[in-house]
Design an enzyme around this catalytic site. Structure first.
Site, short mmCIF file in Angstrom:
data_model
loop_
_atom_site.label_atom_id
_atom_site.label_comp_id
_atom_site.label_asym_id
_atom_site.label_seq_id
_atom_site.Cartn_x
_atom_site.Cartn_y
_atom_site.Cartn_z
N GLU A 48 -26.68 43.73 -7.39
CA GLU A 48 -26.42 43.60 -8.79
C GLU A 48 -25.02 43.57 -9.00
O GLU A 48 -24.02 44.37 -8.24
CB GLU A 48 -26.96 45.14 -9.27
N HIS A 139 -22.48 16.19 -16.23
CA HIS A 139 -23.53 15.13 -15.73
C HIS A 139 -23.93 14.16 -16.81
O HIS A 139 -24.10 12.93 -16.51
CB HIS A 139 -24.69 15.94 -15.27
N LYS A 204 -31.20 1.03 -8.11
CA LYS A 204 -32.15 1.66 -7.16
C LYS A 204 -33.44 1.98 -7.53
O LYS A 204 -33.34 2.31 -8.82
CB LYS A 204 -31.76 2.98 -6.31
N THR A 238 -28.05 9.04 -1.25
CA THR A 238 -27.91 7.68 -2.12
C THR A 238 -26.63 7.07 -1.76
O THR A 238 -26.24 5.75 -1.49
CB THR A 238 -28.20 7.83 -3.65
#
Length: 340
Positions: A48, A139, A204, A238
């Site tokens: 915690e 992102h 891809k 990738t």
């Protein structure tokens, strides 16, 4: 009303070296020592999280420096608990400086009965008392819309442009910026425009999640020095395959510029054993020892960028000015030449 005299920085455990570097840069800007607020962020035996701030922060402009990288859940909880501690200590404003925003890949429902975790995290941060977000290379840019508070999303591409100009000066029009997928074309195009380079795409097709079945190079790369640009590198599968595909298509050499080095599982081993000439990554996530030891991984600092952004937020001046070469170049002049 209490006057906010100076910005104050506090850090969790996610990336203390970056927090300390930001404090040093701000000390250079202001001519006085800027230290991290003295606090402890610890765990009880059951893990915690407990936070105690030892300094008075009443009425102060507080900046919590804490990427939500691995372990993402622990670092996210540290961030929220620190925000709650500061709010209950009457801080005037709390800004979360999140160099790497975890859960950003879960920004939409890709199939039935799945969450939009990025939105959930945005709600949690706001409810914890955070009033502003400062981050880098989300992102997906639309994540800014998940927040009902101001979000400043910085970009690493201006830093990458300086780095390319410094390390690859003299190769002229033999440069091509490559997006490793269709979704990253805007990011790659932006860097290509900054350095006056061509643009290519590695398209891809996946046979199943996490498994690439086929790659196709779109654009002319023969004889070119290629720079793969992406926002993050996780397992590097990738990235390594894209480098191989570009070399098969006739590229002279392949480098990569990645904003966030997540580097999960076999990532570092794959990169060091790959045909990538170099992989340049920022320190938004604290580099591990294997990352630092890798012969073809180079780390560029973000402390100058974040320090200036924090100063601009505190002074109420433009943050978007940091996207311009004329503004950013002097900040990094100790590392890079100023000419592009």
């Amino acid at each position: 009303m209490h006057t906010i005299h100076e910005p104050k920085l506090i850090s969790g455990n996610a990336n203390r070296p970056l927090a300390s570097a930001i404090a040093r840069r701000m000390s250079m800007h202001r001519g006085v020592n800027v230290n991290l607020v003295d606090a402890r962020v610890e765990r009880f035996n059951d893990q915690e999280i407990f936070v105690e701030v030892y300094e008075n922060v009443r009425g102060e402009d507080m900046f919590i420096i804490q990427p939500t990288s691995n372990p993402a859940n622990d670092n996210l909880m540290e961030l929220m608990i620190m925000a709650d501690a500061l709010r209950r200590s009457s801080a005037a404003r709390i800004t979360a400086v999140i160099p790497y925003f975890g859960y950003a890949r879960q920004d939409r429902r890709t199939k039935a009965r799945t969450p939009i975790s990025a939105k959930l995290v945005a709600n949690l941060l706001t409810e914890a008392g955070i009033e502003r977000i400062l981050t880098m290379d989300l992102h997906a840019a639309q994540i800014q819309g998940f927040f009902d508070i101001p979000v400043d999303n910085l970009y690493s591409s201006p830093i990458f442009a300086l780095d390319i100009a410094h390390h690859f000066n003299g190769i002229g029009d033999k440069i091509t910026v490559v997006s490793p997928d269709v979704g990253g074309v805007a990011r790659a195009r932006e860097l290509a425009q900054r350095i006056g380079a061509g643009l290519a795409i590695v398209d891809k097709r996946r046979s199943r999640p996490g498994e690439v079945a086929e790659m196709t190079v779109i654009g002319e790369v023969e004889g070119q020095t290629c720079f793969i640009v992406d926002d993050l590198c996780d397992t590097a599968g990738t990235l390594v395959k894209a480098a191989d595909k570009l070399l098969e298509a006739g590229a002279a050499e392949v480098h990569a510029y990645i904003s966030h080095g997540v580097f999960s599982g076999p990532a570092v081993e794959r990169i060091t054993g790959s045909r990538l000439k170099t992989l340049v990554v920022t320190d938004s996530i604290q580099p591990t020892e294997p990352v630092r030891a890798a012969h073809n991984i180079r780390i560029v600092p973000t402390a100058p960028l974040f320090a200036q952004a924090i100063m601009n937020i505190w002074q109420g001046t433009s943050v978007s000015s940091l996207f311009e070469h004329e503004t950013l170049s002097p900040i990094y002049e100790g590392l890079y030449s100023r000419a592009i």
